[in-house]
Design a protein around this motif. Structure first.
Motif, PDB file in Angstrom:
ATOM      1  N   TYR A   1       0.834  -1.207   0.000  1.00  0.00           N
ATOM      2  CA  TYR A   1       0.000   0.000   0.000  1.00  0.00           C
ATOM      3  C   TYR A   1       0.870   1.258   0.000  1.00  0.00           C
ATOM      4  CZ  TYR A   1      -3.044   3.610   2.068  1.00  0.00           C
ATOM      5  OH  TYR A   1      -3.724   4.770   2.335  1.00  0.00           O
ATOM      6  N   LEU A   2       1.851   1.287   0.884  1.00  0.00           N
ATOM      7  CA  LEU A   2       2.696   2.471   1.007  1.00  0.00           C
ATOM      8  C   LEU A   2       3.622   2.651  -0.196  1.00  0.00           C
ATOM      9  CD1 LEU A   2       3.583   2.304   4.803  1.00  0.00           C
ATOM     10  CD2 LEU A   2       2.106   3.975   3.663  1.00  0.00           C
ATOM     11  N   LEU A   3       4.080   1.549  -0.768  1.00  0.00           N
ATOM     12  CA  LEU A   3       4.902   1.635  -1.973  1.00  0.00           C
ATOM     13  C   LEU A   3       4.114   2.273  -3.116  1.00  0.00           C
ATOM     14  CD1 LEU A   3       6.946  -1.694  -2.250  1.00  0.00           C
ATOM     15  CD2 LEU A   3       7.855   0.628  -2.448  1.00  0.00           C
ATOM     16  N   ILE A   4       2.895   1.786  -3.318  1.00  0.00           N
ATOM     17  CA  ILE A   4       2.052   2.312  -4.390  1.00  0.00           C
ATOM     18  C   ILE A   4       1.738   3.782  -4.143  1.00  0.00           C
ATOM     19  CG2 ILE A   4      -0.253   2.164  -5.433  1.00  0.00           C
ATOM     20  CD1 ILE A   4      -0.103  -0.883  -4.912  1.00  0.00           C
ATOM     21  N   LYS A   5       1.424   4.110  -2.906  1.00  0.00           N
ATOM     22  CA  LYS A   5       1.054   5.488  -2.582  1.00  0.00           C
ATOM     23  C   LYS A   5       2.250   6.426  -2.690  1.00  0.00           C
ATOM     24  CE  LYS A   5      -2.246   7.712   0.486  1.00  0.00           C
ATOM     25  NZ  LYS A   5      -3.095   7.525   1.691  1.00  0.00           N
ATOM     26  N   THR A   6       3.428   5.931  -2.360  1.00  0.00           N
ATOM     27  CA  THR A   6       4.636   6.755  -2.453  1.00  0.00           C
ATOM     28  C   THR A   6       5.026   6.996  -3.908  1.00  0.00           C
ATOM     29  OG1 THR A   6       5.476   5.974  -0.315  1.00  0.00           O
ATOM     30  CG2 THR A   6       7.084   6.886  -1.861  1.00  0.00           C
ATOM     31  N   LEU A   7       5.041   5.936  -4.706  1.00  0.00           N
ATOM     32  CA  LEU A   7       5.428   6.069  -6.110  1.00  0.00           C
ATOM     33  C   LEU A   7       4.385   6.839  -6.915  1.00  0.00           C
ATOM     34  CD1 LEU A   7       6.820   2.464  -6.687  1.00  0.00           C
ATOM     35  CD2 LEU A   7       8.154   4.572  -6.577  1.00  0.00           C
ATOM     36  N   GLY A   8       3.121   6.714  -6.527  1.00  0.00           N
ATOM     37  CA  GLY A   8       2.064   7.384  -7.268  1.00  0.00           C
ATOM     38  C   GLY A   8       1.638   8.713  -6.686  1.00  0.00           C
ATOM     39  N   GLY A   9       2.107   9.031  -5.483  1.00  0.00           N
ATOM     40  CA  GLY A   9       1.626  10.240  -4.830  1.00  0.00           C
ATOM     41  C   GLY A   9       2.666  11.289  -4.512  1.00  0.00           C
ATOM     42  N   VAL A  10       3.942  10.954  -4.669  1.00  0.00           N
ATOM     43  CA  VAL A  10       5.001  11.905  -4.319  1.00  0.00           C
ATOM     44  C   VAL A  10       5.786  12.353  -5.544  1.00  0.00           C
ATOM     45  CG1 VAL A  10       7.099  12.243  -2.951  1.00  0.00           C
ATOM     46  CG2 VAL A  10       5.209  10.932  -2.001  1.00  0.00           C
ATOM     47  N   GLY A  11       5.890  11.476  -6.546  1.00  0.00           N
ATOM     48  CA  GLY A  11       6.673  11.822  -7.730  1.00  0.00           C
ATOM     49  C   GLY A  11       8.078  11.269  -7.691  1.00  0.00           C
ATOM     50  N   LEU A  12       8.298  10.269  -6.831  1.00  0.00           N
ATOM     51  CA  LEU A  12       9.609   9.623  -6.757  1.00  0.00           C
ATOM     52  C   LEU A  12       9.784   8.649  -7.909  1.00  0.00           C
ATOM     53  CD1 LEU A  12      10.199   8.629  -3.017  1.00  0.00           C
ATOM     54  CD2 LEU A  12      11.601  10.162  -4.376  1.00  0.00           C
ATOM     55  N   ARG A  13      10.963   8.636  -8.496  1.00  0.00           N
ATOM     56  CA  ARG A  13      11.336   7.614  -9.454  1.00  0.00           C
ATOM     57  C   ARG A  13      11.799   6.379  -8.681  1.00  0.00           C
ATOM     58  NH1 ARG A  13      10.077   7.636 -14.835  1.00  0.00           N
ATOM     59  NH2 ARG A  13      10.412   9.655 -15.791  1.00  0.00           N
ATOM     60  N   LEU A  14      11.711   5.222  -9.339  1.00  0.00           N
ATOM     61  CA  LEU A  14      12.093   3.979  -8.678  1.00  0.00           C
ATOM     62  C   LEU A  14      13.508   4.045  -8.132  1.00  0.00           C
ATOM     63  CD1 LEU A  14      11.645   1.023  -7.916  1.00  0.00           C
ATOM     64  CD2 LEU A  14      12.317   0.396 -10.235  1.00  0.00           C
ATOM     65  N   GLN A  15      14.450   4.555  -8.934  1.00  0.00           N
ATOM     66  CA  GLN A  15      15.842   4.590  -8.496  1.00  0.00           C
ATOM     67  C   GLN A  15      16.077   5.615  -7.388  1.00  0.00           C
ATOM     68  OE1 GLN A  15      14.713   5.091 -11.499  1.00  0.00           O
ATOM     69  NE2 GLN A  15      15.608   6.883 -12.487  1.00  0.00           N
ATOM     70  N   GLU A  16      15.090   6.489  -7.155  1.00  0.00           N
ATOM     71  CA  GLU A  16      15.209   7.479  -6.089  1.00  0.00           C
ATOM     72  C   GLU A  16      14.627   6.975  -4.774  1.00  0.00           C
ATOM     73  OE1 GLU A  16      14.782  11.453  -8.958  1.00  0.00           O
ATOM     74  OE2 GLU A  16      13.015  10.544  -8.029  1.00  0.00           O
ATOM     75  N   LEU A  17      13.955   5.830  -4.820  1.00  0.00           N
ATOM     76  CA  LEU A  17      13.260   5.310  -3.641  1.00  0.00           C
ATOM     77  C   LEU A  17      14.170   5.145  -2.420  1.00  0.00           C
ATOM     78  CD1 LEU A  17      10.379   4.473  -2.875  1.00  0.00           C
ATOM     79  CD2 LEU A  17      10.971   2.121  -3.506  1.00  0.00           C
ATOM     80  N   PRO A  18      15.423   4.671  -2.582  1.00  0.00           N
ATOM     81  CA  PRO A  18      16.296   4.540  -1.407  1.00  0.00           C
ATOM     82  C   PRO A  18      16.575   5.865  -0.700  1.00  0.00           C
ATOM     83  CG  PRO A  18      17.146   3.212  -3.219  1.00  0.00           C
ATOM     84  CD  PRO A  18      16.048   4.073  -3.785  1.00  0.00           C
ATOM     85  N   GLN A  19      16.345   6.988  -1.406  1.00  0.00           N
ATOM     86  CA  GLN A  19      16.580   8.289  -0.785  1.00  0.00           C
ATOM     87  C   GLN A  19      15.417   8.727   0.105  1.00  0.00           C
ATOM     88  OE1 GLN A  19      18.633  11.324  -3.248  1.00  0.00           O
ATOM     89  NE2 GLN A  19      18.538   9.839  -4.918  1.00  0.00           N
ATOM     90  N   LEU A  20      14.335   7.938   0.082  1.00  0.00           N
ATOM     91  CA  LEU A  20      13.240   8.185   1.019  1.00  0.00           C
ATOM     92  C   LEU A  20      13.626   7.506   2.330  1.00  0.00           C
ATOM     93  CD1 LEU A  20      10.374   9.289   1.550  1.00  0.00           C
ATOM     94  CD2 LEU A  20       9.502   7.042   0.874  1.00  0.00           C
ATOM     95  N   THR A  21      14.275   8.248   3.187  1.00  0.00           N
ATOM     96  CA  THR A  21      14.803   7.713   4.440  1.00  0.00           C
ATOM     97  C   THR A  21      13.930   8.122   5.623  1.00  0.00           C
ATOM     98  OG1 THR A  21      16.172   9.666   4.796  1.00  0.00           O
ATOM     99  CG2 THR A  21      17.148   7.850   3.523  1.00  0.00           C
TER     100      THR A  21
END
Length: 268
Positions: free
Chosen positions: A128-148
């Motif tokens: 749920y949170l992965l989908i909401k983060t990728l679809g709701g914040v504008g993060l690219r997949l390769q940028e996901l590790p920077q969501l700390t």
């Protein structure tokens, strides 16, 4: 005359180029596309805004890494090539891809909401949170590790390029921030990336793809639409729609202002 080995791109140079295109009969819609692409290029460049013979190729490679479609990359490379021709650097032009891939299917907002609803019903909070983060914040997949954990607490993600130059800052919506904070507390996450594997490593492309696709059938959403690229495109489309509405409202408000002023100081 000695050929330049580097060129500094400034807002003035880009505006002059756009004026040149307009004078040559470039349509308003095409000019808007040129401007968007040039703004993206300008943002991509390091702080010095210097380009060289290698810059076009490096930018194209970066666009590939960002998972832009082949069609989009070709369009942006064409803008680069036009700019290089205008600046007298034809030898700095970059080739486009000859094989255009099929158009990427688009995920609708309703399908996105079905994915979230299904993940919630199945009790899959991480999905749920992965989908909401990728679809709701504008993060690219390769940028996901920077969501700390630190980024979530601050309510913003400072995205860095590989050369350490800050590319952009994304704000985390308050609602999502609250949900991520709750997830962090449950999992005991106090530092480092939020989304990690069972072994504690940042989730990679295959991990993320497998995780979010696992609910596509239950959500009645085609599996080919359930991927980070489609989620990002949906986010972009939503943002563009909102911005377009804001522009219309601003124009209408300005028209009303002029009408009110006309009643007071109009010639007739």
């Amino acid at each position: 005359m000695e050929q330049k080995t580097e060129e500094k791109l400034t807002p003035e140079v880009l505006e002059t180029f756009l004026t040149h295109l307009s004078d040559r009969g470039c349509s308003h819609i095409s000019l808007q596309e040129y401007r968007r692409t040039l703004n993206g290029l300008y943002e991509y460049l390091s702080e010095e805004k210097i380009i060289t013979a290698q810059s076009g190729l490096l930018w194209r490679q970066w666009l590939e890494e960002q998972e832009f479609s082949t069609r989009t990359i070709n369009t942006r490379v064409s803008v680069w090539n036009s700019l290089m021709r205008y600046l007298g650097h034809r030898d700095w032009q970059v080739s486009t891809f000859s094989n255009i891939e099929d158009v990427q299917p688009e995920l609708t907002r309703n399908e996105y909401l079905r994915l979230l609803s299904t993940a919630k019903q199945l009790g899959q909070e991480k999905t749920y949170l992965l989908i909401k983060t990728l679809g709701g914040v504008g993060l690219r997949l390769q940028e996901l590790p920077q969501l700390t954990a630190a980024a979530v607490r601050q309510g913003r993600v400072r995205l860095e390029r590989q050369n350490g130059v800050s590319a952009r800052i994304l704000w985390i919506p308050a609602i999502l921030q609250k949900e991520l904070m709750s997830y962090m507390e449950q999992k005991g996450i106090t530092e480092g990336p939020i989304f990690v594997t069972a072994g504690g490593r940042p989730m990679d492309r295959s991990n993320v793809g497998r995780c979010i696709r696992s609910i596509s059938r239950d959500a009645r959403v085609s599996a080919e639409k359930v991927n980070p690229r489609c989620l990002w495109k949906m986010y972009q489309s939503t943002q563009e729609g909102i911005q377009a509405n804001i522009t219309v409202l601003m124009e209408q408000a300005y028209e009303r202002l002029l009408e009110q002023e006309q009643l007071t100081v109009g010639w007739e």
